[in-house]
Motif scaffolding. Structure first.
Motif, PDB file in Angstrom:
ATOM      1  N   MET A   1       0.848  -1.170   0.000  1.00 36.04           N
ATOM      2  CA  MET A   1       0.000   0.000   0.000  1.00 36.04           C
ATOM      3  C   MET A   1       0.893   1.232   0.000  1.00 36.04           C
ATOM      4  O   MET A   1       1.831   1.338   0.776  1.00 36.04           O
ATOM      5  N   ILE A   2       0.549   2.172  -0.856  1.00 39.19           N
ATOM      6  CA  ILE A   2       1.260   3.443  -0.932  1.00 39.19           C
ATOM      7  C   ILE A   2       0.294   4.538  -0.486  1.00 39.19           C
ATOM      8  O   ILE A   2      -0.799   4.676  -1.038  1.00 39.19           O
ATOM      9  N   ILE A   3       0.704   5.306   0.513  1.00 39.44           N
ATOM     10  CA  ILE A   3      -0.106   6.408   1.037  1.00 39.44           C
ATOM     11  C   ILE A   3       0.629   7.702   0.721  1.00 39.44           C
ATOM     12  O   ILE A   3       1.782   7.882   1.115  1.00 39.44           O
ATOM     13  N   THR A   4      -0.051   8.621   0.007  1.00 39.04           N
ATOM     14  CA  THR A   4       0.552   9.882  -0.380  1.00 39.04           C
ATOM     15  C   THR A   4      -0.319  11.032   0.108  1.00 39.04           C
ATOM     16  O   THR A   4      -1.520  11.066  -0.178  1.00 39.04           O
ATOM     17  N   TYR A   5       0.294  11.971   0.834  1.00 40.36           N
ATOM     18  CA  TYR A   5      -0.418  13.168   1.292  1.00 40.36           C
ATOM     19  C   TYR A   5      -0.167  14.278   0.287  1.00 40.36           C
ATOM     20  O   TYR A   5       0.981  14.630   0.004  1.00 40.36           O
ATOM     21  N   HIS A   6      -1.232  14.845  -0.272  1.00 43.03           N
ATOM     22  CA  HIS A   6      -1.120  15.879  -1.291  1.00 43.03           C
ATOM     23  C   HIS A   6      -1.338  17.281  -0.735  1.00 43.03           C
ATOM     24  O   HIS A   6      -1.395  18.233  -1.488  1.00 43.03           O
ATOM     25  N   GLY A   7      -1.492  17.421   0.555  1.00 45.10           N
ATOM     26  CA  GLY A   7      -1.720  18.727   1.158  1.00 45.10           C
ATOM     27  C   GLY A   7      -3.195  19.063   1.222  1.00 45.10           C
ATOM     28  O   GLY A   7      -4.017  18.485   0.512  1.00 45.10           O
ATOM     29  N   ALA A   8      -3.537  20.006   2.088  1.00 47.03           N
ATOM     30  CA  ALA A   8      -4.911  20.495   2.254  1.00 47.03           C
ATOM     31  C   ALA A   8      -5.905  19.381   2.571  1.00 47.03           C
ATOM     32  O   ALA A   8      -7.066  19.459   2.208  1.00 47.03           O
ATOM     33  N   GLY A   9      -5.454  18.323   3.222  1.00 48.75           N
ATOM     34  CA  GLY A   9      -6.357  17.260   3.627  1.00 48.75           C
ATOM     35  C   GLY A   9      -6.572  16.165   2.608  1.00 48.75           C
ATOM     36  O   GLY A   9      -7.317  15.223   2.863  1.00 48.75           O
ATOM     37  N   MET A  10      -5.912  16.235   1.459  1.00 47.42           N
ATOM     38  CA  MET A  10      -6.097  15.204   0.428  1.00 47.42           C
ATOM     39  C   MET A  10      -5.096  14.076   0.634  1.00 47.42           C
ATOM     40  O   MET A  10      -3.898  14.307   0.802  1.00 47.42           O
ATOM     41  N   VAL A  11      -5.606  12.853   0.593  1.00 49.03           N
ATOM     42  CA  VAL A  11      -4.775  11.672   0.729  1.00 49.03           C
ATOM     43  C   VAL A  11      -5.092  10.720  -0.421  1.00 49.03           C
ATOM     44  O   VAL A  11      -6.255  10.534  -0.784  1.00 49.03           O
TER      45      VAL A  11
END
Length: 69
Positions: free
Chosen positions: A1-11
């Protein structure tokens, strides 16, 4: 599983070829948003800033949207 945080609450969650976008950033946020195709979009707030389904619709991938209980 790859989890990426894109900022402003987006995952973005990715397991193999399956992609889930949580609170995709909308165009009204004023930030550069990465576009990708998601299979599922989960929206927890009825706010235009966190309802960027058009940003996770790319190519032939149109996400199944869950925006309520």
């Amino acid at each position: 599983m790859i989890i990426t945080y894109h900022g402003a609450g987006m995952v973005k969650l990715q397991v193999g070829e399956t992609i889930v976008a949580i609170n995709p950033i909308g165009k009204e946020a004023g930030t550069k948003v990465s576009r990708f195709g998601a299979d599922l979009a989960l929206i927890s707030l009825p706010d235009p800033l966190y309802n960027g389904v058009e940003n996770v619709t790319f190519g032939e991938r149109v996400p199944f949207v869950v925006d309520g209980p």
